[in-house]
Design a protein around this motif. Structure first.
Motif, short mmCIF file in Angstrom:
data_model
loop_
_atom_site.label_atom_id
_atom_site.label_comp_id
_atom_site.label_asym_id
_atom_site.label_seq_id
_atom_site.Cartn_x
_atom_site.Cartn_y
_atom_site.Cartn_z
N GLU A 181 -8.86 24.33 3.56
CA GLU A 181 -9.34 23.34 5.06
C GLU A 181 -9.68 22.09 4.07
OE1 GLU A 181 -9.90 24.10 9.12
OE2 GLU A 181 -8.36 25.18 9.66
N ARG A 182 -11.64 23.02 3.67
CA ARG A 182 -11.99 21.88 2.62
C ARG A 182 -11.92 20.96 1.51
NH1 ARG A 182 -15.78 25.45 5.07
NH2 ARG A 182 -15.71 26.70 3.07
N LEU A 183 -11.48 22.49 0.65
CA LEU A 183 -10.41 22.50 -0.67
C LEU A 183 -9.51 21.64 -0.75
CD1 LEU A 183 -11.06 23.07 -3.73
CD2 LEU A 183 -9.13 25.26 -3.12
N TYR A 184 -8.49 21.16 0.04
CA TYR A 184 -7.13 20.43 -0.02
C TYR A 184 -7.22 19.41 1.07
CZ TYR A 184 -4.51 24.73 -1.91
OH TYR A 184 -4.54 25.11 -3.79
N GLY A 185 -8.46 19.55 1.94
CA GLY A 185 -8.68 17.94 2.84
C GLY A 185 -9.65 17.08 1.99
N GLN A 186 -10.18 17.37 1.12
CA GLN A 186 -11.37 16.35 0.74
C GLN A 186 -10.83 16.21 -0.67
OE1 GLN A 186 -15.39 18.79 1.15
NE2 GLN A 186 -15.22 19.28 3.35
N GLY A 187 -11.78 15.59 -1.04
CA GLY A 187 -11.75 14.49 -2.39
C GLY A 187 -10.01 13.98 -2.56
N HIS A 188 -9.71 13.43 -1.82
CA HIS A 188 -8.56 12.90 -2.38
C HIS A 188 -8.29 11.60 -3.00
CE1 HIS A 188 -5.96 15.38 0.60
NE2 HIS A 188 -6.32 16.05 -0.02
N GLU A 189 -9.92 10.66 -2.36
CA GLU A 189 -9.98 9.52 -3.19
C GLU A 189 -11.10 9.21 -4.35
OE1 GLU A 189 -9.15 6.46 -1.27
OE2 GLU A 189 -8.36 7.70 -0.09
N ARG A 190 -10.41 8.59 -4.96
CA ARG A 190 -11.61 7.72 -6.25
C ARG A 190 -13.32 8.67 -6.51
NH1 ARG A 190 -8.35 6.66 -10.47
NH2 ARG A 190 -9.81 6.39 -12.18
N LEU A 191 -13.46 8.51 -7.55
CA LEU A 191 -15.07 8.49 -7.05
C LEU A 191 -15.23 7.32 -6.91
CD1 LEU A 191 -15.79 11.92 -9.79
CD2 LEU A 191 -16.53 11.95 -7.27
N GLU A 192 -16.66 6.82 -6.44
CA GLU A 192 -17.53 5.71 -7.12
C GLU A 192 -17.91 5.05 -8.25
OE1 GLU A 192 -21.65 3.36 -5.53
OE2 GLU A 192 -21.13 6.21 -4.45
N GLY A 193 -18.29 6.30 -8.92
CA GLY A 193 -18.25 6.38 -10.63
C GLY A 193 -16.97 5.64 -10.94
N ASP A 194 -15.97 5.85 -10.57
CA ASP A 194 -14.65 5.33 -11.12
C ASP A 194 -13.50 4.35 -11.03
OD1 ASP A 194 -14.58 8.05 -12.20
OD2 ASP A 194 -13.03 8.90 -11.16
N PHE A 195 -14.98 3.63 -10.19
CA PHE A 195 -14.57 2.40 -9.57
C PHE A 195 -15.64 1.35 -10.60
CE2 PHE A 195 -12.90 4.15 -6.06
CZ PHE A 195 -11.56 3.34 -5.95
N CYS A 196 -14.67 0.53 -11.47
CA CYS A 196 -15.49 -1.06 -12.37
C CYS A 196 -16.23 -1.59 -11.53
CB CYS A 196 -14.68 -1.48 -13.07
SG CYS A 196 -15.38 -3.74 -13.92
N PRO A 197 -18.03 -2.00 -11.22
CA PRO A 197 -18.53 -2.34 -10.92
C PRO A 197 -18.28 -4.44 -10.69
CG PRO A 197 -19.79 -2.52 -12.86
CD PRO A 197 -18.22 -1.13 -12.66
N ILE A 198 -17.47 -4.69 -11.89
CA ILE A 198 -17.22 -6.17 -11.46
C ILE A 198 -16.16 -6.35 -10.69
CG2 ILE A 198 -17.01 -7.99 -12.96
CD1 ILE A 198 -18.59 -6.96 -14.74
N CYS A 199 -14.44 -5.51 -10.81
CA CYS A 199 -13.70 -6.25 -10.24
C CYS A 199 -13.40 -5.21 -9.31
CB CYS A 199 -12.28 -5.75 -11.46
SG CYS A 199 -11.91 -4.26 -11.56
N THR A 200 -14.20 -4.06 -9.44
CA THR A 200 -14.05 -3.04 -8.02
C THR A 200 -12.54 -2.30 -7.88
OG1 THR A 200 -13.34 -4.40 -6.05
CG2 THR A 200 -15.42 -4.11 -6.55
N MET A 201 -12.24 -2.03 -8.72
CA MET A 201 -11.10 -1.48 -9.29
C MET A 201 -10.81 -0.48 -9.22
SD MET A 201 -8.15 -4.82 -10.29
CE MET A 201 -7.12 -3.34 -10.61
#
Length: 260
Positions: free
Chosen positions: A23-43
């Motif tokens: 439940e934890r393994l498949y239920g968590q981590g569906h969103e990209r890491l915060e560090g994977d977002f460009c801090p300027i365009c926020t994409m």
């Protein structure tokens, strides 16, 4: 529970423990890491991130190629050249030694991203450092304890391959799982491959569906192959294709297209 009622329902207890883990393994981590977002365009940055972004040692930030190009063009218009960091506006490091000093300064402040990045430099022998896989593992382990998903992923690779540490596939999987639950799509993809290689296609496809929906092209291709081989259904392949395309749409911009 296992100790108190071991004789009565030892098997049921273990089964429930496994279910809770899944439940934890498949239920968590569906969103990209915060560090994977460009801090300027926020994409979110396209995968692989190292191909579609640059890493700035001054602020330990990853800036997408689109924003880097826009900043460079703006700087050229006012005649100053691309000499400042796009994000924190710090003058760029003049050489590897200065870059290394900046990273080490952040390492001294227990910055997990900086510690993990320094591990990468030791792993590849960059920034004037001698290649030292064992030292890289030490740094990744330290960063992982501080919550770095990237460090967990790198440890998964290291333990799986025996690079800088004695090979231990179980530990490799453990670190991949930790990284995946934190939102690392490549770690999730590797877990999918691990399960499929052992004939556990239902578990493998579940992983690959998640990573495909996070924009990992390799996961999509693997599900396509599994579908052709009869190990994934048509609806699963359709789900993976839609998820992947939706993720790509979220990562597109005119600036990024121009930077290609």
């Amino acid at each position: 529970c296992q100790k108190a009622h071991r004789k009565q329902h030892k098997k049921l207890c273990k089964q429930r423990v496994a279910e809770l883990k899944d439940e934890r393994l498949y239920g968590q981590g569906h969103e990209r890491l915060e560090g994977d977002f460009c801090p300027i365009c926020t994409m979110p940055v396209q995968l692989p991130t190292e191909k579609h972004s640059s890493f700035n040692t001054c602020c330990i930030k990853m800036v997408c190629n689109g924003c880097a190009l826009s900043a460079a063009l703006s700087a050229m218009k006012v005649g100053i050249g691309s000499i400042l960091c796009e994000f924190c506006r710090t003058p760029r490091a003049k050489n590897d030694a200065e870059s290394l000093a900046r990273i080490q300064a952040r390492v001294g402040k227990n910055d997990p991203d900086a510690i993990s990045y320094l591990g990468d430099q030791y792993s590849h022998g960059r920034l004037g450092l001698e290649k030292d896989a064992a030292r890289a593992v030490e740094l990744w382990t330290e960063a992982a304890k501080l919550g770095s998903a990237e460090a967990c992923f790198q440890l998964g690779v290291a333990y799986s391959n025996g690079d800088g540490v004695e090979q231990d596939v179980k530990w490799g999987v453990w670190y991949y799982e930790k990284a995946a639950m934190l939102g690392d799509p490549v770690a999730r993809h590797n877990l999918g491959c691990y399960e499929c290689e052992r004939g556990r296609y239902d578990r493998g496809v579940r992983h690959l569906l998640i990573s495909a929906a996070m924009g990992d092209e390799n996961s999509l291709e693997d599900i396509k192959k599994l579908f052709k081989e009869g190990h994934a259904t048509k609806s699963q392949y359709a789900e993976a294709l839609k998820g992947y395309r939706d993720a790509l749409d979220e990562m597109k911009s005119s600036e990024r297209e121009e930077a290609k």
